[in-house]
Scaffold this motif. Sequence first.
Motif, PDB file in Angstrom:
ATOM      1  N   LEU A  24      -3.924   1.882   9.478  1.00  0.00           N
ATOM      2  CA  LEU A  24      -3.194   2.556   8.394  1.00  0.00           C
ATOM      3  C   LEU A  24      -1.835   3.072   8.888  1.00  0.00           C
ATOM      4  CD1 LEU A  24      -3.170   3.782   5.504  1.00  0.00           C
ATOM      5  CD2 LEU A  24      -4.123   5.852   6.526  1.00  0.00           C
ATOM      6  N   ASN A  25      -1.832   3.647  10.094  1.00  0.00           N
ATOM      7  CA  ASN A  25      -0.564   4.124  10.664  1.00  0.00           C
ATOM      8  C   ASN A  25       0.484   3.019  10.658  1.00  0.00           C
ATOM      9  OD1 ASN A  25      -1.920   6.400  11.280  1.00  0.00           O
ATOM     10  ND2 ASN A  25      -1.959   6.112  13.500  1.00  0.00           N
ATOM     11  N   GLU A  26       0.059   1.839  11.100  1.00  0.00           N
ATOM     12  CA  GLU A  26       0.999   0.709  11.190  1.00  0.00           C
ATOM     13  C   GLU A  26       1.547   0.367   9.806  1.00  0.00           C
ATOM     14  OE1 GLU A  26       1.844  -0.455  14.079  1.00  0.00           O
ATOM     15  OE2 GLU A  26       0.322   0.699  15.170  1.00  0.00           O
ATOM     16  N   VAL A  27       0.642   0.348   8.809  1.00  0.00           N
ATOM     17  CA  VAL A  27       1.051  -0.043   7.454  1.00  0.00           C
ATOM     18  C   VAL A  27       2.044   0.977   6.886  1.00  0.00           C
ATOM     19  CG1 VAL A  27       0.230  -0.383   5.069  1.00  0.00           C
ATOM     20  CG2 VAL A  27      -1.069  -1.304   6.977  1.00  0.00           C
ATOM     21  N   ILE A  28       1.752   2.254   7.074  1.00  0.00           N
ATOM     22  CA  ILE A  28       2.619   3.299   6.520  1.00  0.00           C
ATOM     23  C   ILE A  28       4.003   3.235   7.154  1.00  0.00           C
ATOM     24  CG2 ILE A  28       2.973   5.811   6.534  1.00  0.00           C
ATOM     25  CD1 ILE A  28      -0.036   6.098   6.032  1.00  0.00           C
ATOM     26  N   ILE A  29       4.032   3.145   8.470  1.00  0.00           N
ATOM     27  CA  ILE A  29       5.322   3.118   9.165  1.00  0.00           C
ATOM     28  C   ILE A  29       6.101   1.855   8.780  1.00  0.00           C
ATOM     29  CG2 ILE A  29       6.407   2.951  11.463  1.00  0.00           C
ATOM     30  CD1 ILE A  29       4.202   4.938  12.404  1.00  0.00           C
ATOM     31  N   LYS A  36      14.268  -3.956   3.168  1.00  0.00           N
ATOM     32  CA  LYS A  36      13.479  -5.192   3.349  1.00  0.00           C
ATOM     33  C   LYS A  36      12.270  -5.130   2.408  1.00  0.00           C
ATOM     34  CE  LYS A  36      14.891  -6.464   7.918  1.00  0.00           C
ATOM     35  NZ  LYS A  36      14.851  -5.664   9.133  1.00  0.00           N
ATOM     36  N   PRO A  37      11.597  -6.274   2.180  1.00  0.00           N
ATOM     37  CA  PRO A  37      10.425  -6.246   1.287  1.00  0.00           C
ATOM     38  C   PRO A  37       9.325  -5.329   1.832  1.00  0.00           C
ATOM     39  CG  PRO A  37      11.073  -8.502   1.810  1.00  0.00           C
ATOM     40  CD  PRO A  37      11.903  -7.618   2.681  1.00  0.00           C
ATOM     41  N   LEU A  38       8.677  -4.600   0.937  1.00  0.00           N
ATOM     42  CA  LEU A  38       7.609  -3.680   1.340  1.00  0.00           C
ATOM     43  C   LEU A  38       6.394  -4.478   1.816  1.00  0.00           C
ATOM     44  CD1 LEU A  38       7.995  -1.250  -1.678  1.00  0.00           C
ATOM     45  CD2 LEU A  38       8.655  -0.801   0.710  1.00  0.00           C
ATOM     46  N   LEU A  39       5.664  -3.882   2.754  1.00  0.00           N
ATOM     47  CA  LEU A  39       4.521  -4.594   3.336  1.00  0.00           C
ATOM     48  C   LEU A  39       3.335  -4.681   2.375  1.00  0.00           C
ATOM     49  CD1 LEU A  39       3.791  -5.661   6.255  1.00  0.00           C
ATOM     50  CD2 LEU A  39       2.376  -3.605   6.406  1.00  0.00           C
ATOM     51  N   SER A  40       3.053  -3.586   1.667  1.00  0.00           N
ATOM     52  CA  SER A  40       1.842  -3.579   0.832  1.00  0.00           C
ATOM     53  C   SER A  40       2.102  -2.951  -0.536  1.00  0.00           C
ATOM     54  CB  SER A  40       0.710  -2.828   1.546  1.00  0.00           C
ATOM     55  OG  SER A  40       1.132  -1.517   1.873  1.00  0.00           O
TER      56      SER A  40
END
Length: 319
Positions: free
Chosen positions: A295-300, A310-314
């Motif tokens: 989750l940390n990775e996704v939020i950052i 840039k395009p958002l990850l999720s």
Amino acid sequence: MATEDNEVEDHRPLVLIHHLPSFKLPLQDRLITHFRLFDSLASPEASSVRALMCVGPTPVTADTLDRLPSLRLVVGSSAGLDHVDLAECHRRGIAVTNSGDAYSENVADYAVALLLDVLRRVSAADRFVRSGLWPQMGEYPLGRKLGGKRIGIVGLGSIGSEVAKRLVAFGCTVAYNSRNKKPSVLYPYYANVHDLAVNSDVLIVCCALTNETYHIINKDVLTALGKEGVIINVGRGALVDEKELVQFLVQGEIVGAGLDVFENEPNIPKELFALDNVVLSPHLAVLTPESFEALNEVIIANLKAFFSNKPLLSPFQQE
Ligand SMILES: O=CC(=O)O
């Protein structure tokens, strides 16, 4: 760059950490190296902040948004975003992200664990042994086999897809319901949950809670699932009409249920405590140290992408 009075300018983008007092952000230390954080809607920074990080189920309402006129991004830390006024965000041009795939494998593992427990009666057998009944009563009632069961998945997003993968490996067949048929998916699709229930032994509920999916598992669906049916809910409590489910369980109109979520958490209907065919869990299917790390990775990644255009990850997608 140095300012006139020789202080070093702080170029870290500003992020509002929006949290209920009981929900503190575990990854604050990681975020702070990249972003300038503050956590009050009453701070002077609220008028200029462009990104909000929403911790757990903290509500983001139209009133919250009114106090943040420059806001353009809400980063959620959960898979489900029923606590965020998504329509209002959309209307104001505010993008919303969720936990993406960070929790999916964990939730899918948990759904399978609940299902195995309900079918093979693992927790109930544990209670039987601990309570000293084995020497007195001898044999314990048999459970049911998982392999060969027809699994109906309600919501084939990233969690539902992981559930399907696991249960196919156990020898089950899979069908699904979601808002739309997925062209690349080969499992049979049912446009409504009632028809899925008619053709399933087990319903695993893992879709988002919205106005359309509220009580998607209702009396009709439970009746269609039938006496041999099992309900597993790892989505949100209000996806299931809990009063009806309790009635079906108490009257033996379905085999059992595995529930990680409830309509009025942390309060659950008392009747459930007395039922041996129900496995109860305190809304923790998503939580492992590994899932927090993911989750940390996704939020950052979402925040960094936003601040560098840039395009958002999720970006949040409803299944
Ligand atoms: O229930 C937990 C989540 O939606 O992440």
